[in-house]
Design a protein around this motif. Structure first.
Motif, mmCIF file in Angstrom:
data_model
loop_
_atom_site.group_PDB
_atom_site.id
_atom_site.type_symbol
_atom_site.label_atom_id
_atom_site.label_comp_id
_atom_site.label_asym_id
_atom_site.label_seq_id
_atom_site.Cartn_x
_atom_site.Cartn_y
_atom_site.Cartn_z
ATOM 1 N N TYR A 6 36.905 34.406 31.261
ATOM 2 C CA TYR A 6 35.704 34.378 30.451
ATOM 3 C C TYR A 6 34.795 35.524 30.857
ATOM 4 O O TYR A 6 34.728 35.874 32.027
ATOM 5 N N CYS A 7 34.112 36.098 29.869
ATOM 6 C CA CYS A 7 33.137 37.145 30.142
ATOM 7 C C CYS A 7 31.862 36.862 29.363
ATOM 8 O O CYS A 7 31.888 36.191 28.330
ATOM 9 N N SER A 8 30.758 37.377 29.850
ATOM 10 C CA SER A 8 29.492 37.181 29.179
ATOM 11 C C SER A 8 29.481 37.915 27.839
ATOM 12 O O SER A 8 30.238 38.868 27.636
ATOM 13 N N ASP A 9 28.624 37.491 26.952
ATOM 14 C CA ASP A 9 28.538 38.122 25.630
ATOM 15 C C ASP A 9 28.182 39.604 25.737
ATOM 16 O O ASP A 9 28.585 40.396 24.904
ATOM 17 N N SER A 10 27.429 39.963 26.770
ATOM 18 C CA SER A 10 26.991 41.353 26.894
ATOM 19 C C SER A 10 28.135 42.312 27.192
ATOM 20 O O SER A 10 28.014 43.511 26.930
ATOM 21 N N VAL A 11 29.252 41.821 27.735
ATOM 22 C CA VAL A 11 30.376 42.695 28.075
ATOM 23 C C VAL A 11 31.678 42.274 27.428
ATOM 24 O O VAL A 11 32.700 42.950 27.575
ATOM 25 N N LYS A 12 31.671 41.156 26.709
ATOM 26 C CA LYS A 12 32.892 40.654 26.087
ATOM 27 C C LYS A 12 33.486 41.703 25.170
ATOM 28 O O LYS A 12 32.765 42.335 24.392
ATOM 29 N N GLY A 13 34.800 41.873 25.268
ATOM 30 C CA GLY A 13 35.463 42.883 24.460
ATOM 31 C C GLY A 13 35.536 44.235 25.136
ATOM 32 O O GLY A 13 36.289 45.105 24.690
ATOM 33 N N ARG A 14 34.755 44.427 26.206
ATOM 34 C CA ARG A 14 34.812 45.693 26.944
ATOM 35 C C ARG A 14 35.402 45.510 28.335
ATOM 36 O O ARG A 14 36.299 46.218 28.737
ATOM 37 N N PHE A 15 34.887 44.541 29.094
ATOM 38 C CA PHE A 15 35.328 44.317 30.471
ATOM 39 C C PHE A 15 36.542 43.390 30.479
ATOM 40 O O PHE A 15 36.648 42.486 29.651
ATOM 41 N N THR A 16 37.412 43.619 31.463
ATOM 42 C CA THR A 16 38.581 42.757 31.636
ATOM 43 C C THR A 16 38.690 42.346 33.101
ATOM 44 O O THR A 16 38.715 43.194 33.989
ATOM 45 N N ILE A 17 38.778 41.038 33.347
ATOM 46 C CA ILE A 17 38.943 40.529 34.701
ATOM 47 C C ILE A 17 40.393 40.106 34.890
ATOM 48 O O ILE A 17 41.037 39.595 33.966
ATOM 49 N N SER A 18 40.907 40.343 36.080
ATOM 50 C CA SER A 18 42.286 39.945 36.369
ATOM 51 C C SER A 18 42.439 39.708 37.867
ATOM 52 O O SER A 18 41.564 40.073 38.667
ATOM 53 N N ILE A 19 43.541 39.077 38.248
ATOM 54 C CA ILE A 19 43.885 38.893 39.652
ATOM 55 C C ILE A 19 45.358 39.214 39.830
ATOM 56 O O ILE A 19 46.126 39.144 38.877
ATOM 57 N N ASP A 20 45.738 39.550 41.054
ATOM 58 C CA ASP A 20 47.140 39.922 41.263
ATOM 59 C C ASP A 20 48.001 38.681 41.456
ATOM 60 O O ASP A 20 47.510 37.552 41.491
ATOM 61 N N GLN A 21 49.328 38.892 41.544
ATOM 62 C CA GLN A 21 50.267 37.779 41.549
ATOM 63 C C GLN A 21 50.124 36.869 42.762
ATOM 64 O O GLN A 21 50.361 35.673 42.677
ATOM 65 N N VAL A 22 49.773 37.412 43.875
ATOM 66 C CA VAL A 22 49.666 36.589 45.083
ATOM 67 C C VAL A 22 48.224 36.199 45.365
ATOM 68 O O VAL A 22 47.925 35.632 46.414
ATOM 69 N N ARG A 23 47.338 36.497 44.409
ATOM 70 C CA ARG A 23 45.955 36.039 44.464
ATOM 71 C C ARG A 23 45.189 36.554 45.671
ATOM 72 O O ARG A 23 44.307 35.880 46.179
ATOM 73 N N THR A 24 45.552 37.759 46.100
ATOM 74 C CA THR A 24 44.805 38.320 47.218
ATOM 75 C C THR A 24 43.861 39.428 46.786
ATOM 76 O O THR A 24 43.175 40.018 47.628
#
Length: 114
Positions: A57-75
Motif C-alpha cells: 500500500y502507498c499513500s495517495d500522494s505517491v501512489k502510482g509513482r513509488f514502489t515498495i518491495s522486499i527481497d526473498q529472504v526478507r532481509t
C-alpha cells in the motif's frame, strides 16, 4: 531486536530515479514501511508491505509513482522512486513492526534539484 539501516539517498536532478534500501537485522518484522519527512513538515507515511511480500500500500500522494518491495529472504526492503520531483525532497525513514514493537532506521536524505 530489529535493527534497520537505510541507504541510497543522495542529491539528484528532477526526473532522475532512485532506489532506497533498508537492511534488516534481527527477527523478521511482520510489516515494513517507508516514511518521509520534508523540511518544516511532519513525518508522513509513504508505503507499507507485509512480510509475505503481499499487501502493498502507498499513500495517495505517491501512489502510482513509488514502489515498495522486499527481497526473498526478507532481509532487505526497497523503495523505488522513478521520476523524482522537488517535492520528494525529504529524509526517508525505514520502519518495521514486530509484535507490539515499532522500529526505525536513522534515515537517508533525498534531495531533488530542479
Amino acid at each position: 531486536q530489529v535493527q534497520l539501516v537505510e541507504s541510497g539517498g543522495r542529491l539528484v536532478q528532477e526526473g532522475d530515479s532512485l532506489t532506497l534500501s533498508c537492511e534488516v537485522s534481527g527477527p523478521t518484522p511482520e510489516v515494513m514501511a517507508w516514511f518521509r519527512q520534508a523540511p518544516g513538515k511532519e513525518r508522513e507515511w509513504v508505503c507499507g508491505i507485509r512480510k509475505s511480500g503481499t499487501g502493498r500500500y502507498c499513500s495517495d500522494s505517491v501512489k502510482g509513482r513509488f514502489t515498495i518491495s522486499i527481497d526473498q529472504v526478507r532481509t532487505q526492503g526497497f523503495l523505488r522512486i522513478p521520476s523524482l520531483i522537488p517535492e520528494d525532497t525529504a529524509v526517508y525513514y525505514c520502519n518495521a513492526i514486530r509484535g507490539t514493537n515499532d522500529y526505525w532506521g536513522q534515515g537517508t536524505q533525498v534531495t531533488v534539484s530542479s
